[in-house]
Design a protein around this motif. Structure first.
Motif, short mmCIF file in Angstrom:
data_model
loop_
_atom_site.label_atom_id
_atom_site.label_comp_id
_atom_site.label_asym_id
_atom_site.label_seq_id
_atom_site.Cartn_x
_atom_site.Cartn_y
_atom_site.Cartn_z
N GLU A 147 10.09 -59.47 117.30
CA GLU A 147 9.23 -60.63 117.00
C GLU A 147 8.59 -60.50 115.62
OE1 GLU A 147 9.20 -58.88 119.82
OE2 GLU A 147 10.14 -60.41 121.12
N ASP A 148 8.08 -59.31 115.29
CA ASP A 148 7.45 -59.11 113.99
C ASP A 148 8.47 -59.20 112.86
OD1 ASP A 148 5.03 -58.81 115.21
OD2 ASP A 148 5.01 -56.60 115.12
N ALA A 149 9.65 -58.67 113.10
CA ALA A 149 10.70 -58.72 112.08
C ALA A 149 11.12 -60.17 111.82
CB ALA A 149 11.91 -57.90 112.52
N GLU A 150 11.28 -60.93 112.88
CA GLU A 150 11.68 -62.33 112.72
C GLU A 150 10.60 -63.13 111.99
OE1 GLU A 150 13.86 -65.61 115.52
OE2 GLU A 150 11.99 -64.73 116.32
N ALA A 151 9.34 -62.87 112.35
CA ALA A 151 8.22 -63.56 111.70
C ALA A 151 8.17 -63.23 110.21
CB ALA A 151 6.91 -63.19 112.39
N ALA A 152 8.40 -61.96 109.87
CA ALA A 152 8.38 -61.56 108.46
C ALA A 152 9.53 -62.20 107.69
CB ALA A 152 8.48 -60.03 108.37
N LEU A 153 10.69 -62.26 108.33
CA LEU A 153 11.85 -62.87 107.68
C LEU A 153 11.59 -64.34 107.37
CD1 LEU A 153 14.83 -62.46 106.81
CD2 LEU A 153 15.48 -63.22 109.11
N ILE A 154 11.05 -65.04 108.33
CA ILE A 154 10.77 -66.47 108.13
C ILE A 154 9.67 -66.66 107.09
CG2 ILE A 154 9.86 -68.52 109.27
CD1 ILE A 154 11.33 -67.48 111.84
N LYS A 155 8.69 -65.79 107.10
CA LYS A 155 7.59 -65.91 106.14
C LYS A 155 8.06 -65.71 104.71
CE LYS A 155 3.17 -63.81 104.80
NZ LYS A 155 2.15 -62.79 105.14
N TYR A 156 8.86 -64.69 104.48
CA TYR A 156 9.25 -64.33 103.11
C TYR A 156 10.56 -64.97 102.65
CZ TYR A 156 5.43 -60.99 103.34
OH TYR A 156 4.18 -60.42 103.46
N GLY A 157 11.37 -65.46 103.59
CA GLY A 157 12.52 -66.26 103.22
C GLY A 157 13.81 -65.51 103.00
N SER A 158 13.75 -64.17 102.90
CA SER A 158 14.97 -63.37 102.78
C SER A 158 14.67 -61.94 103.19
CB SER A 158 15.53 -63.39 101.35
OG SER A 158 14.80 -62.51 100.51
N VAL A 159 15.72 -61.22 103.55
CA VAL A 159 15.55 -59.82 103.93
C VAL A 159 14.96 -59.03 102.76
CG1 VAL A 159 16.77 -57.72 104.62
CG2 VAL A 159 17.45 -59.92 105.59
N LYS A 160 15.49 -59.23 101.58
CA LYS A 160 15.03 -58.47 100.41
C LYS A 160 13.56 -58.71 100.12
CE LYS A 160 16.23 -57.15 95.69
NZ LYS A 160 14.85 -57.04 95.24
N LYS A 161 13.16 -59.97 100.15
CA LYS A 161 11.74 -60.29 99.86
C LYS A 161 10.83 -59.70 100.91
CE LYS A 161 12.66 -64.49 97.20
NZ LYS A 161 12.60 -65.98 97.20
N ALA A 162 11.27 -59.71 102.17
CA ALA A 162 10.46 -59.13 103.24
C ALA A 162 10.34 -57.62 103.06
CB ALA A 162 11.07 -59.46 104.59
N ILE A 163 11.43 -56.97 102.71
CA ILE A 163 11.40 -55.51 102.49
C ILE A 163 10.49 -55.18 101.30
CG2 ILE A 163 12.77 -53.53 101.74
CD1 ILE A 163 15.11 -54.71 103.38
N ASP A 164 10.64 -55.93 100.23
CA ASP A 164 9.82 -55.67 99.04
C ASP A 164 8.34 -55.84 99.33
OD1 ASP A 164 12.09 -55.17 97.59
OD2 ASP A 164 12.16 -57.12 96.60
N ALA A 165 8.02 -56.83 100.18
CA ALA A 165 6.62 -57.11 100.48
C ALA A 165 6.01 -56.10 101.44
CB ALA A 165 6.49 -58.52 101.05
N LEU A 166 6.81 -55.59 102.37
CA LEU A 166 6.28 -54.80 103.47
C LEU A 166 6.51 -53.31 103.37
CD1 LEU A 166 7.25 -57.19 106.42
CD2 LEU A 166 5.02 -56.97 105.31
N LYS A 167 7.45 -52.89 102.53
CA LYS A 167 7.77 -51.47 102.51
C LYS A 167 6.87 -50.72 101.54
CE LYS A 167 11.70 -48.39 102.86
NZ LYS A 167 13.17 -48.27 102.84
#
Length: 270
Positions: free
Chosen positions: A250-270
């Motif tokens: 659920e958290d992964a899906e929410a982050a993906l939708i929020k940031y719009g791509s896997v890369k952007k989500a990784i960059d924001a959260l890692k």
């Protein structure tokens, strides 16, 4: 050009096709197809040279243009059309042009490939520049539309390459980097939609995918910039994030939708 021989027009190694049973036709066709990957392997040094030249120009804002006619043109357009959804690139960075225009994608346009000036006109419509790269695709290596396009591009200082199935062809002589894939005669004599087309598709896969890896559109072995255009791709991206960030679904899906791509989500959260 006296030594040039059209291997793509030579008689098939198999005769009396209409007398074969279904299983024999398919088995013999498959035996011919087994030769394709080996023939492509012999051209990897040339493909490598092209990709390195492409990456250098791409990083300066250059683009990749494929030009071709018939099957070859359609394969270029297919490869170009898959770059935005797979790698999240703008649609105008890899562009496929076909003799006869977009209507020729579905229906053959008579004599379109015989116009030697038209490809350069088609390229000019895209404001072609010295950082762009033009790859001509023609199994025969004699298509006027393709030869004329790469000749003019080379004159203007662009990097040029070709994918052809006839070594020593006029097209090979016209470019900086000839990729000559000798797959031998077709199972159905002269039908270059078969082994020749398959070899072109393999080479195009290698060129565009390696280019995208080199310019940073892939992480690990994942398509981290893919467009999230359907539920399957959202699920795939979510699983990528679970693996990379140890999140629950659920958290992964929410982050993906929020940031719009896997890369952007990784960059924001890692």
């Amino acid at each position: 050009m006296t030594n040039f021989k059209k291997i793509t027009e030579e008689a098939s190694n198999h005769n009396d096709l209409e007398k074969m049973d279904t299983l024999s036709i398919l088995q013999n066709m498959n035996k011919e197809d087994e030769k394709v990957a080996k023939a492509v392997a012999l051209t990897i040094p040339q493909i490598s040279t092209l990709v390195d030249g492409l990456a250098e120009r791409f990083n300066k804002g250059g683009r990749l243009f494929y030009i071709g006619a018939g099957t070859s043109g359609r394969l270029g357009i297919l490869d170009a059309s898959e770059i935005p959804p797979t790698f999240g690139m703008p649609f105008d960075r890899v562009i496929g042009l076909i003799a006869g225009g977009d209507s020729a994608i579905r229906k053959a346009v008579e004599n379109a490939e015989d116009n030697k000036e038209q490809a350069w006109k088609d390229l000019l419509a895209h404001n072609i520049s010295e950082n762009d790269v033009v790859v001509g695709i023609a199994a025969s290596g004699t298509t006027p539309y393709v030869i004329g396009g790469v000749q003019e591009a080379k004159k203007k200082g662009l990097l040029t390459a070709c994918i052809t199935n006839n070594p020593g062809s006029p097209l090979s002589q016209a470019v900086d980097i000839p990729i000559e894939i000798n797959v031998g005669p077709e199972f159905l004599t002269g039908s270059t939609r078969m082994k020749s087309g398959t070899s072109q598709k393999l080479a195009l896969n290698m060129i565009s995918t390696t280019l995208m890896i080199k310019i940073g559109r892939v992480k690990g072995n994942k398509m981290v910039n893919m467009q999230l255009t359907n539920n399957k791709l959202v699920d795939r991206g979510t699983r990528y994030l679970i693996e990379e960030l140890q999140l629950n679904y659920e958290d992964a899906e929410a982050a993906l939708i929020k940031y719009g791509s896997v890369k952007k989500a990784i960059d924001a959260l890692k």
